[in-house]
Design an enzyme around this catalytic site. Sequence first.
Site, PDB file in Angstrom:
ATOM      1  N   GLU A  89       0.828  -1.204   0.000  1.00  0.00           N
ATOM      2  CA  GLU A  89       0.000   0.000   0.000  1.00  0.00           C
ATOM      3  C   GLU A  89       0.862   1.255   0.000  1.00  0.00           C
ATOM      4  OE1 GLU A  89      -2.292  -0.284   3.534  1.00  0.00           O
ATOM      5  OE2 GLU A  89      -3.281  -2.143   2.954  1.00  0.00           O
ATOM      6  N   GLY A 159       5.326  -2.377   7.157  1.00  0.00           N
ATOM      7  CA  GLY A 159       6.661  -2.871   7.456  1.00  0.00           C
ATOM      8  C   GLY A 159       7.461  -1.971   8.377  1.00  0.00           C
ATOM      9  N   CYS A 333      -2.587   1.719   8.411  1.00  0.00           N
ATOM     10  CA  CYS A 333      -1.519   0.860   7.912  1.00  0.00           C
ATOM     11  C   CYS A 333      -1.977  -0.583   7.725  1.00  0.00           C
ATOM     12  CB  CYS A 333      -0.347   0.921   8.886  1.00  0.00           C
ATOM     13  SG  CYS A 333       1.092   0.035   8.317  1.00  0.00           S
TER      14      CYS A 333
END
Length: 348
Positions: A89, A159, A333
Amino acid sequence: MNNILSFDIDEIRDILRGWGEPSYRADQIFDWVYKKLILNPSSMTNLPKGLRQKIAEYFSFDIPKVVKITGEGNTKKYLLELEDGENIETVLISHKNRNTVCVSVQVGCAIGCKFCATGLVGLRRNLNTHEIVGQIILIQKELFEKGDRISNVVYMGMGEPLLNYDNVVKSIRIINREWGLNIGSKHITLSTIGIVPKIYQLGEEDLKVRLAISLHAPNNELRSKIIPINKEYPIEKLLESAFYYAEKTGRRVTFEYVLIKNFNDREEHAIELAGLLKNKPVHVNLIPWNKVPEYPWETSDLKDIFKFKKILSDAGINVTLRISYGSRIKAGCGQLRALYLKSKGELK
């Protein structure tokens, strides 16, 4: 094939010299790629035809493919597909003449924070340098066509940046340097959960980017409940590394604090947090929790949010309440990717 976006200009010069070409050709190539945003060697008209052909044979110029775009107000979220079919994303927030791009650095995440959608399926792999830079080029091309450009880049997507250290640092150099996208270091922010040794290492780099640390609790007992890695890097060690980074770079460190109802949003938590950060070169971002169905948490009440903010302000701490621009479009997120994986049957 070697993706051009994984190379810095010195590496391109070395390759060209090996081909018997003058090193200034590297500057011409990067001018096409990063200034004109041309990703087709045949269009690089100031290069000899033979060199253009050789470049096309040696390098790829691929960037991630757009699978889906969702938008709400000034926020757009891009679900992207990589060459191996994995999804990541990227988010674009346009606000007050600024265009901020939030990039991902891993497919999934290994940290396993107990409030974040990204970690629901664990870590698939690290992104390569060109996959990080490619997200930024994708958005820059879109803005360029409208006569606009990226003003800020934040490494706050999927991440943990400091667990993909080499690729992340190289991508920062590429977007920061004059021969790259020329985005100033004060307009680049790296967000970390707190990988202490890597914070020290980052402080030794010649980058001086802004550092944001995901704190989310004022003590180890609470933080360890939602951030497992806190047991390895407890708050006191994390703060030491953060203050070292601030001293080394001259950059104020930002602490991110997601407010979760009846967990970390009480008056005593604010007082304890103020005690940790008072008289330090820091800024605090308070973030109302963006609901993820897989977790039991609730968003804090507004009155508690403002009380928390006032306690920090009264202690002399710079504090901002971050508005959640993308809650309805699942721009928290990992949320859009999680929905996509559910639709494919890869996530329950």
